[in-house]
Design a protein around this motif. Structure first.
Motif, mmCIF file in Angstrom:
data_model
loop_
_atom_site.group_PDB
_atom_site.id
_atom_site.type_symbol
_atom_site.label_atom_id
_atom_site.label_comp_id
_atom_site.label_asym_id
_atom_site.label_seq_id
_atom_site.Cartn_x
_atom_site.Cartn_y
_atom_site.Cartn_z
ATOM 1 N N ALA A 132 0.839 -1.155 0.087
ATOM 2 C CA ALA A 132 -0.151 -0.016 -0.096
ATOM 3 C C ALA A 132 0.840 1.131 0.188
ATOM 4 O O ALA A 132 0.383 2.169 -0.616
ATOM 5 N N LEU A 133 1.894 1.078 0.682
ATOM 6 C CA LEU A 133 2.961 2.226 0.530
ATOM 7 C C LEU A 133 3.458 2.562 -0.666
ATOM 8 O O LEU A 133 3.474 3.793 -1.250
ATOM 9 N N HIS A 134 3.835 1.622 -1.527
ATOM 10 C CA HIS A 134 4.288 1.925 -2.831
ATOM 11 C C HIS A 134 3.058 2.108 -3.740
ATOM 12 O O HIS A 134 3.690 3.154 -4.596
ATOM 13 N N LEU A 135 2.001 1.678 -3.541
ATOM 14 C CA LEU A 135 0.996 1.996 -4.347
ATOM 15 C C LEU A 135 0.553 3.678 -4.216
ATOM 16 O O LEU A 135 0.412 4.302 -5.313
ATOM 17 N N LEU A 136 0.796 3.982 -2.972
ATOM 18 C CA LEU A 136 0.535 5.353 -2.850
ATOM 19 C C LEU A 136 1.670 6.287 -3.367
ATOM 20 O O LEU A 136 1.487 7.295 -3.997
ATOM 21 N N GLY A 137 2.849 5.645 -3.341
ATOM 22 C CA GLY A 137 4.016 6.385 -3.815
ATOM 23 C C GLY A 137 3.976 6.457 -5.624
ATOM 24 O O GLY A 137 4.351 7.554 -5.971
ATOM 25 N N LEU A 138 3.210 5.398 -6.155
ATOM 26 C CA LEU A 138 2.982 5.719 -7.385
ATOM 27 C C LEU A 138 2.107 6.829 -7.764
ATOM 28 O O LEU A 138 2.183 7.506 -8.726
ATOM 29 N N ILE A 139 1.029 7.112 -6.988
ATOM 30 C CA ILE A 139 0.013 8.137 -7.118
ATOM 31 C C ILE A 139 1.084 9.461 -6.911
ATOM 32 O O ILE A 139 0.792 10.389 -7.607
ATOM 33 N N VAL A 140 1.557 9.465 -5.679
ATOM 34 C CA VAL A 140 2.404 10.815 -5.519
ATOM 35 C C VAL A 140 3.460 10.819 -6.558
ATOM 36 O O VAL A 140 3.639 12.323 -6.983
ATOM 37 N N GLY A 141 4.407 10.078 -7.030
ATOM 38 C CA GLY A 141 5.142 10.404 -8.199
ATOM 39 C C GLY A 141 4.572 10.922 -9.479
ATOM 40 O O GLY A 141 5.079 11.654 -9.906
ATOM 41 N N SER A 142 3.272 10.416 -9.752
ATOM 42 C CA SER A 142 2.808 10.706 -10.842
ATOM 43 C C SER A 142 2.258 12.140 -10.849
ATOM 44 O O SER A 142 2.230 12.874 -11.639
ATOM 45 N N LEU A 143 1.681 12.447 -9.649
ATOM 46 C CA LEU A 143 1.416 13.806 -9.390
ATOM 47 C C LEU A 143 2.327 14.765 -9.685
ATOM 48 O O LEU A 143 2.344 15.942 -10.300
ATOM 49 N N GLY A 144 3.606 14.424 -9.061
ATOM 50 C CA GLY A 144 4.798 15.372 -9.190
ATOM 51 C C GLY A 144 5.226 15.528 -10.654
ATOM 52 O O GLY A 144 5.576 16.529 -10.952
ATOM 53 N N ILE A 145 5.034 14.346 -11.500
ATOM 54 C CA ILE A 145 5.491 14.331 -12.785
ATOM 55 C C ILE A 145 4.455 15.269 -13.526
ATOM 56 O O ILE A 145 4.882 16.123 -14.563
ATOM 57 N N PHE A 146 3.177 15.288 -13.265
ATOM 58 C CA PHE A 146 2.218 15.907 -13.893
ATOM 59 C C PHE A 146 2.261 17.490 -13.741
ATOM 60 O O PHE A 146 1.627 18.295 -14.466
ATOM 61 N N THR A 147 3.402 17.804 -12.683
ATOM 62 C CA THR A 147 3.115 19.396 -12.457
ATOM 63 C C THR A 147 3.834 19.989 -13.722
ATOM 64 O O THR A 147 3.980 21.196 -13.747
ATOM 65 N N VAL A 148 4.447 19.360 -14.539
ATOM 66 C CA VAL A 148 5.108 19.911 -15.765
ATOM 67 C C VAL A 148 3.916 20.599 -16.562
ATOM 68 O O VAL A 148 4.048 21.648 -17.205
#
Length: 230
Positions: free
Chosen positions: A174-190
């Motif tokens: 679950a921690l890593h799945l949350l990390g996938l969401i967090v990381g994707s949000l960071g990338i989308f800030t482009v």
């Protein structure tokens, strides 16, 4: 517990404290810039500069904690994780580590640019307001570009770290799945014109840092000595 196991536990506890400390940096910066500092309504840019000069210690504390201390804690997190459970067989984890170190440089460079830039602006404001305004805008642009306007590098680190974690079953799924969401949000800030993306990234990453820190503080290296963490 032998010396190597004790050393690994100590390193993971240091990493856990660093992760929680990074969440504290986010909270502290938000409190300072969104609660304690309040630019007078209707103030123009020069009025904003004058207000920031009056509240310089608070402003400097915000940048110092939010960028410089955050960068130091991130470096500690990366190094202690790498030493405690090195990732020698995962290209994804190694790539995550590269982006993590780039993020350290960007955060610390952004904080130093902000502090030095403001100091120069304050020195100019009294004798040459036009140049002070130009420098203020240039300094703000540099700080924003390096340290928070676009969270691509931080997002890539979290995303790759989480992918590697899922591949190697490092921590809770679950921690890593949350990390996938967090990381994707960071990338989308482009797509920096899309509203609330940065806020969503910052809030979700704050939760992720706290969760990661708690997991690291409670982790027993003896049970997972072969797992890799970047």
């Amino acid at each position: 517990m032998d010396n190597s196991t004790a050393s690994g536990v100590a390193l993971l506890k240091a990493a856990g404290l660093a992760a929680i400390g990074m969440a504290f940096c986010y909270i502290s910066m938000a409190v300072i810039f969104f609660s304690l500092l309040s630019v007078p309504a209707g103030a123009d840019t020069l009025g904003r500069i004058q207000y920031l000069q009056q509240e310089y210690m608070l402003v400097a504390s915000g940048y110092g904690v939010g960028y410089l201390l955050f960068g130091v804690l991130l470096a500690i997190l990366l190094q202690t994780l790498q030493q405690a459970v090195p990732s020698t067989h995962s290209a994804t984890a190694a790539l995550a580590d590269r982006f993590g170190h780039i993020w350290v440089v960007l955060m610390m460079a952004s904080g130093m640019a902000a502090l030095i830039g403001l100091d120069k602006v304050f020195r100019l404001a009294g004798r040459d307001p036009v140049q002070a305004l130009a420098l203020y805008h240039s300094s703000s642009l540099l700080t924003d570009a390096l340290g928070g306007g676009i969270e691509l590098v931080g997002g890539l680190w979290v995303l790759l770290f989480s992918i590697a974690g899922l591949q190697q079953q490092r921590f809770a799924k679950a921690l890593h799945l949350l990390g996938l969401i967090v990381g994707s949000l960071g990338i989308f800030t482009v797509l920096h014109t899309v509203p609330y993306l940065k806020e969503a990234f910052g809030l979700s990453q704050l939760i992720w840092f706290v969760w990661l820190g708690v997991v690291l503080l409670s982790r027993d290296t003896g049970k997972h000595s072969s797992a890799g963490v970047s």
